[in-house]
Design a protein around this motif. Structure first.
Motif, PDB file in Angstrom:
ATOM      1  N   GLU A  49      -2.429   7.480   6.782  1.00  0.00           N
ATOM      2  CA  GLU A  49      -2.636   6.412   5.809  1.00  0.00           C
ATOM      3  C   GLU A  49      -1.804   5.184   6.162  1.00  0.00           C
ATOM      4  O   GLU A  49      -2.233   4.043   5.937  1.00  0.00           O
ATOM      5  CB  GLU A  49      -2.308   6.912   4.408  1.00  0.00           C
ATOM      6  CG  GLU A  49      -3.307   7.924   3.871  1.00  0.00           C
ATOM      7  CD  GLU A  49      -2.954   8.404   2.473  1.00  0.00           C
ATOM      8  OE1 GLU A  49      -1.974   7.894   1.887  1.00  0.00           O
ATOM      9  OE2 GLU A  49      -3.657   9.284   1.958  1.00  0.00           O
ATOM     10  N   ALA A 103      -3.355   1.506   6.776  1.00  0.00           N
ATOM     11  CA  ALA A 103      -2.879   0.329   6.044  1.00  0.00           C
ATOM     12  C   ALA A 103      -2.450  -0.775   7.000  1.00  0.00           C
ATOM     13  O   ALA A 103      -2.744  -1.961   6.783  1.00  0.00           O
ATOM     14  CB  ALA A 103      -1.725   0.721   5.122  1.00  0.00           C
ATOM     15  N   VAL A 144       0.848  -1.201   0.000  1.00  0.00           N
ATOM     16  CA  VAL A 144       0.000   0.000   0.000  1.00  0.00           C
ATOM     17  C   VAL A 144       0.881   1.249   0.000  1.00  0.00           C
ATOM     18  O   VAL A 144       1.756   1.399   0.865  1.00  0.00           O
ATOM     19  CB  VAL A 144      -0.940   0.019   1.222  1.00  0.00           C
ATOM     20  CG1 VAL A 144      -1.864   1.225   1.171  1.00  0.00           C
ATOM     21  CG2 VAL A 144      -1.738  -1.282   1.303  1.00  0.00           C
ATOM     22  N   CYS A 156       1.387   5.064   0.795  1.00  0.00           N
ATOM     23  CA  CYS A 156       0.797   5.946   1.807  1.00  0.00           C
ATOM     24  C   CYS A 156       1.484   7.313   1.754  1.00  0.00           C
ATOM     25  O   CYS A 156       2.709   7.412   1.874  1.00  0.00           O
ATOM     26  CB  CYS A 156       0.962   5.357   3.204  1.00  0.00           C
ATOM     27  SG  CYS A 156       0.183   3.742   3.419  1.00  0.00           S
TER      28      CYS A 156
END
Length: 378
Positions: free
Chosen positions: A64, A68, A57, A59
């Motif tokens: 974020e 995640a 992911v 970020c």
């Protein structure tokens, strides 16, 4: 044995291969984030295809990153539970590909480079000329010469990166007795090369000589359960299908593989490979108890298939140990099918009939397989 990325990168860093700044998060209080961002949060499971499966992911903010981590940690991904995530400062640059592997068919080593890497490297490699390869003898001097030949075929930036990183990768490859050392992507930026990922496959038979890799296994038995069992239990039990229905209690590597093939060909889903090595049980049910406990933990288990084709093992003794172990099996609702062939089989079947009359016994393999398949289906 495929290492998770953070362990592979630990080997890279120790060998002088640059890696992004990063930290491993296992839950609880999160350590300080590396660098100023953006970051990548990467699920640490021993499987390829994490990016396409949502396990990597990007970020842009610390919030974020937290989101995640909350989404990935302790969740299933590609047949594994995510016990840890690697949080890295996102690297940048041209994405290249570099690998060194054993080529069993050629009895050689294979060095490969592409200036097009990343998640779609397989598609790029199919393009003519996208993946450049040198095959050579599997020794350091020959690989060094292959690096020089490959560099001569590349543009200056790619050639410089190859000459910088490949010798260190080759040294690691031979020192750790690896089967594969792959960097994808290898980020090239302003004359610097950084390993964005690490795919490292270890020869499990060499672990007794590789203390650093043994430490990885001992530190993460939940990540490397098959190798941990081999190291600590002295026999082989390998998870094959996390959603399988047929638990195998078998001995003999060849026989176990044959059963897996036969069951699969009939539409069955074996959970595991098992080579109990009954000759080492020494009259104790402990080994059987551990195998049954491992199988009981599998949510999809629908039947146990005990198949022992004995040579020197006294099957009457094995049957006694089996009933002792089954008495402690935490899922007594699971049906058991047994095929015992060898010395003492008549006495073994008599013991099972007296102690566990619910247990189905067979001498004929095909009949046993038919029964197993029938009860394993929904």
């Amino acid at each position: 044995m495929l290492l998770i990325e953070c362990d592979g990168k630990a080997l890279f860093e120790a060998s002088g291969i640059p890696i992004p700044e990063g930290t491993v998060v296992t839950g609880g209080a999160h350590p300080a984030l590396p660098g100023d961002g953006p970051w990548l949060v990467k699920a640490q499971v021993p499987a390829g295809g994490r990016g396409k499966a949502g396990g990597v992911v990007f970020c842009a903010t610390p919030q974020e990153v937290d989101q995640a981590l909350a989404r990935l940690l302790d969740q299933p991904l590609l047949g594994h539970v995510v016990h840890a995530c690697l949080v890295e400062q996102a690297a940048s640059g041209v994405e290249a590909y570099l690998s060194l592997m054993v080529d069993p068919a050629a009895g050689a080593a294979r060095l490969s480079f592409s200036d097009t890497g990343g998640m779609d490297v397989e598609a790029a490699a199919r393009n003519a000329g996208a993946l450049l390869t040198e095959v050579c003898a599997a020794d350091p001097e020959a690989v060094g010469q292959a690096i020089d030949r490959l560099a001569a075929r590349l543009e200056p930036q790619s050639a410089a990166a190859l000459r910088t990183v490949a010798p260190a990768l080759a040294e690691l490859f031979f020192a750790r007795e690896l089967l594969l050392a792959e960097i994808n992507p290898l980020f090239l930026d302003a004359g610097r090369a950084v390993a964005g990922d690490a795919k490292v496959v270890v020869d499990a038979n060499a672990i007794s000589r590789q203390s650093e890799i043994r430490r990885f296994v001992e530190a993460r038995p939940e990540v490397y359960p098959d190798v941990w069992r081999k190291m600590n239990e002295g026999f082989d039990f390998i998870d094959l299908d996390p959603d399988g229905a047929i638990g195998l209690v078998t001995t003999g590597a060849g026989l176990s593989m044959m059963l897996i093939d036969e069951l699969t060909a009939r539409g069955g889903r074996p959970l595991n490979f098992c080579d109990l090595r009954t000759g080492q049980m020494r009259g104790r049910p402990d080994r059987l108890i551990r195998v049954l406990d491992w199988l009981a933990a599998k949510p999809g288990l629908k039947v146990l298939f005990v198949n022992i084709f004995a040579g020197i093992t006294d099957l009457s003794e094995f049957a006694r140990l089996l009933t002792q172990a089954l008495a402690r099996f935490p899922r007594p609702d699971i049906p058991v099918v047994a095929r015992l062939v060898g010395p003492g089989e008549a006495a073994a079947r008599a013991h099972l009939a007296a102690v566990r009359p619910d247990l189905a016994t067979y001498a004929d393999l095909d009949q046993a397989l038919q029964h197993v398949i029938a009860v394993s289906r929904p």
